[in-house]
Design an enzyme around this catalytic site. Structure first.
Site, PDB file in Angstrom:
ATOM      1  N   CYS A   1      -3.724  -9.210 -27.092  1.00  0.00           N
ATOM      2  CA  CYS A   1      -3.613 -10.485 -27.813  1.00  0.00           C
ATOM      3  C   CYS A   1      -4.848 -11.357 -27.675  1.00  0.00           C
ATOM      4  CB  CYS A   1      -2.375 -11.241 -27.343  1.00  0.00           C
ATOM      5  SG  CYS A   1      -0.864 -10.273 -27.520  1.00  0.00           S
TER       6      CYS A   1
ATOM      7  N   HIS B   1       3.389 -14.790 -33.625  1.00  0.00           N
ATOM      8  CA  HIS B   1       2.348 -14.189 -32.781  1.00  0.00           C
ATOM      9  C   HIS B   1       1.711 -13.020 -33.516  1.00  0.00           C
ATOM     10  CE1 HIS B   1      -0.020 -12.971 -29.537  1.00  0.00           C
ATOM     11  NE2 HIS B   1       0.856 -12.938 -28.563  1.00  0.00           N
TER      12      HIS B   1
ATOM     13  N   HIS C   1      -2.623 -20.716 -25.907  1.00  0.00           N
ATOM     14  CA  HIS C   1      -2.106 -19.392 -26.267  1.00  0.00           C
ATOM     15  C   HIS C   1      -0.625 -19.523 -26.638  1.00  0.00           C
ATOM     16  CE1 HIS C   1      -2.194 -15.078 -26.473  1.00  0.00           C
ATOM     17  NE2 HIS C   1      -1.286 -14.927 -25.538  1.00  0.00           N
TER      18      HIS C   1
ATOM     19  N   LYS D   1       1.421 -20.817 -32.685  1.00  0.00           N
ATOM     20  CA  LYS D   1       2.367 -19.706 -32.830  1.00  0.00           C
ATOM     21  C   LYS D   1       3.779 -20.200 -33.157  1.00  0.00           C
ATOM     22  CE  LYS D   1      -0.076 -16.410 -29.825  1.00  0.00           C
ATOM     23  NZ  LYS D   1      -1.200 -17.241 -29.373  1.00  0.00           N
TER      24      LYS D   1
ATOM     25  N   GLU E   1       0.564 -21.058 -18.295  1.00  0.00           N
ATOM     26  CA  GLU E   1      -0.496 -21.750 -19.026  1.00  0.00           C
ATOM     27  C   GLU E   1      -0.391 -23.263 -18.870  1.00  0.00           C
ATOM     28  OE1 GLU E   1      -2.802 -21.582 -23.324  1.00  0.00           O
ATOM     29  OE2 GLU E   1      -0.718 -20.881 -23.221  1.00  0.00           O
TER      30      GLU E   1
ATOM     31  N   PHE F   1      -2.208  -8.659 -22.767  1.00  0.00           N
ATOM     32  CA  PHE F   1      -1.711  -7.617 -21.870  1.00  0.00           C
ATOM     33  C   PHE F   1      -2.900  -6.873 -21.264  1.00  0.00           C
ATOM     34  CE2 PHE F   1       2.690  -6.781 -23.995  1.00  0.00           C
ATOM     35  CZ  PHE F   1       3.145  -7.994 -23.519  1.00  0.00           C
TER      36      PHE F   1
END
Length: 416
Positions: free
Chosen positions: A171, A345, A311, A340, A322, A404
């Site tokens: 991502c 996403h 994010h 998002k 975060e 990831f």
């Protein structure tokens, strides 16, 4: 433990001279900007996912035939993710005022990140093999699925013969591509970089895989309210598709040709957590190191940051980690948005799409609200923008991307 800043490095001012977006918000950067400023989720039921535990997504509002028509006669050989990249790249190049027919193609780099590749073609061609045998599998199967073909098709379409790269950092792929492009320009390896990310992974297998790992929202009874970054009752993200591309040039070169930059890419920070395949570590020290590196490169102090495009995946662990990072590293509480909530996403495209939206936030002096959020969870000490856009004069902003594998990328943008 506070990560130490890296040694000083020579800074080459990098201008963002063009933007291209193709997202669930629409075709073109302005359509997506208007959608995120409206602050309403674009998640809907998805007929392609009928019968699955999660049967909703954020798709492009464009019929496939319109996408093929826009791409042109070569669309038949491309996976959907490559088509989206080509269209976003064309818009970005037009926006930059550049003409591929006249530029020096050997000095134009193409860096397009992608996390998954042509997942829909994997599934389609496997079913052909299983049901009808090897002779019915397309000879173009491999070119339609391998992730680097987005960069390859953009390069072919634009006649860009310089460095070609296709980073896959999950991502964070789109943000990684932008950071790599900056390095190529700073190192003199190209004069123009077409950089960003793309993804079209809304397929039955991908949705099921993300659902099985507990990453997706299961709000089937309230699809439009499913993605809710930083909310106390968040339960996962909504899978989406899209592409975002930036045109980057050395600021001096842009000025020499009379181009007016949208913003400056002032700093980039990239680190690895070396912790876990999917989970961030307690304390998010790798992400903090990326943030501090981006600030250091940009010559900014933490309190110079006016805004953060987070994010913000709407997953319990990511948002908590975060939010704690932002509160610790930027205690003066800059405004925070997370797009998002509106767009879903987009995986490997997310970092580039959000970088473009951060630039538009700088330009418009307007912060889009986080969809489906009345107020952040009580334990989060961050200033989330909610309900409606917030007018704000912004001099410097950060765009966060985490993937990831423990990939962390933070991009710092300033006004031109």
């Amino acid at each position: 433990m506070t990560p130490s800043a890296p040694p000083a490095r020579v800074r080459t001012p990098i201008a963002v001279t063009g933007l291209g977006l193709l997202t669930p918000g629409g075709e073109g950067a302005e359509a997506t900007w208007e959608a995120v400023c409206a602050g309403r989720s674009l998640a809907t039921r998805d007929p392609a996912l009928d019968g699955l535990p999660v049967d909703f997504s954020c798709r492009l509002p464009l019929p496939e035939e319109d996408i093929d028509r826009a791409v042109g006669r070569k669309s038949w050989r491309m996976g959907r993710f490559a088509k989206l990249a080509v269209l976003a790249a064309r818009e970005a190049v037009r926006d930059a005022g550049l003409d591929p027919a006249t530029w020096q193609g050997a000095r134009v780099a193409t860096v397009i990140g992608c996390g998954m590749g042509g997942t829909e073609k994997w599934e389609e061609q496997y079913l052909r093999l299983d049901r009808h045998g090897p002779g019915r599998v397309s000879p173009l199967t491999i070119p339609m699925i391998i992730p680097n073909l987005a960069a390859g098709e953009v390069s072919i379409d634009l006649g860009a013969r310089g460095v070609g790269l296709a980073p896959a950092t999950a991502c964070a792929s789109g943000a990684t591509a932008i950071a790599l492009a900056r390095d190529l320009l700073a190192g003199g390896l190209c004069d123009v970089a077409v950089a960003g990310g793309t993804e079209a992974a809304v397929s039955r297998l991908c949705v099921t895989g993300f659902w099985r790992m507990g990453a997706l929202s299961e709000r089937a009874d309230a699809v439009a309210g499913a993605s809710r970054p930083f909310a106390a009752d968040r339960d996962g993200f909504v899978l989406a598709e899209g592409a975002g591309v930036l045109v980057l040039e050395r600021a001096a070169d842009a000025a020499a040709r009379g181009a007016r930059p949208r913003a400056l890419l002032a700093g980039c920070g990239s680190t690895s957590d070396a912790h876990h395949p999917t989970a961030p570590p307690d304390g998010a020290h790798g992400a903090e190191a990326a943030l501090r590196t981006a600030l250091h490169e940009a010559g900014l102090a933490p309190d110079d940051v006016d805004h953060v495009n987070a994010h913000g995946t709407s997953t319990p662990l990511n948002d908590a980690t975060e939010a704690a990072l932002i509160a610790r590293a930027l205690p003066h509480r800059p405004s925070v948005t997370a797009t998002k909530g509106v767009l879903g996403h987009t995986l490997g495209a997310a970092g580039a799409i959000e970088a473009a939206l951060t630039i538009l936030t700088l330009q418009h002096g307007r912060v889009p609200p986080i969809a489906n959020l009345q107020a952040p969870a009580p334990e989060f000490d961050i200033d989330c923008v909610t309900k409606q856009p917030r007018p704000q004069h912004i001099r410097a902003a950060l765009s966060h991307s985490f993937g990831f594998g423990g990939h962390n990328v933070v991009l710092a943008f300033t006004t031109a």
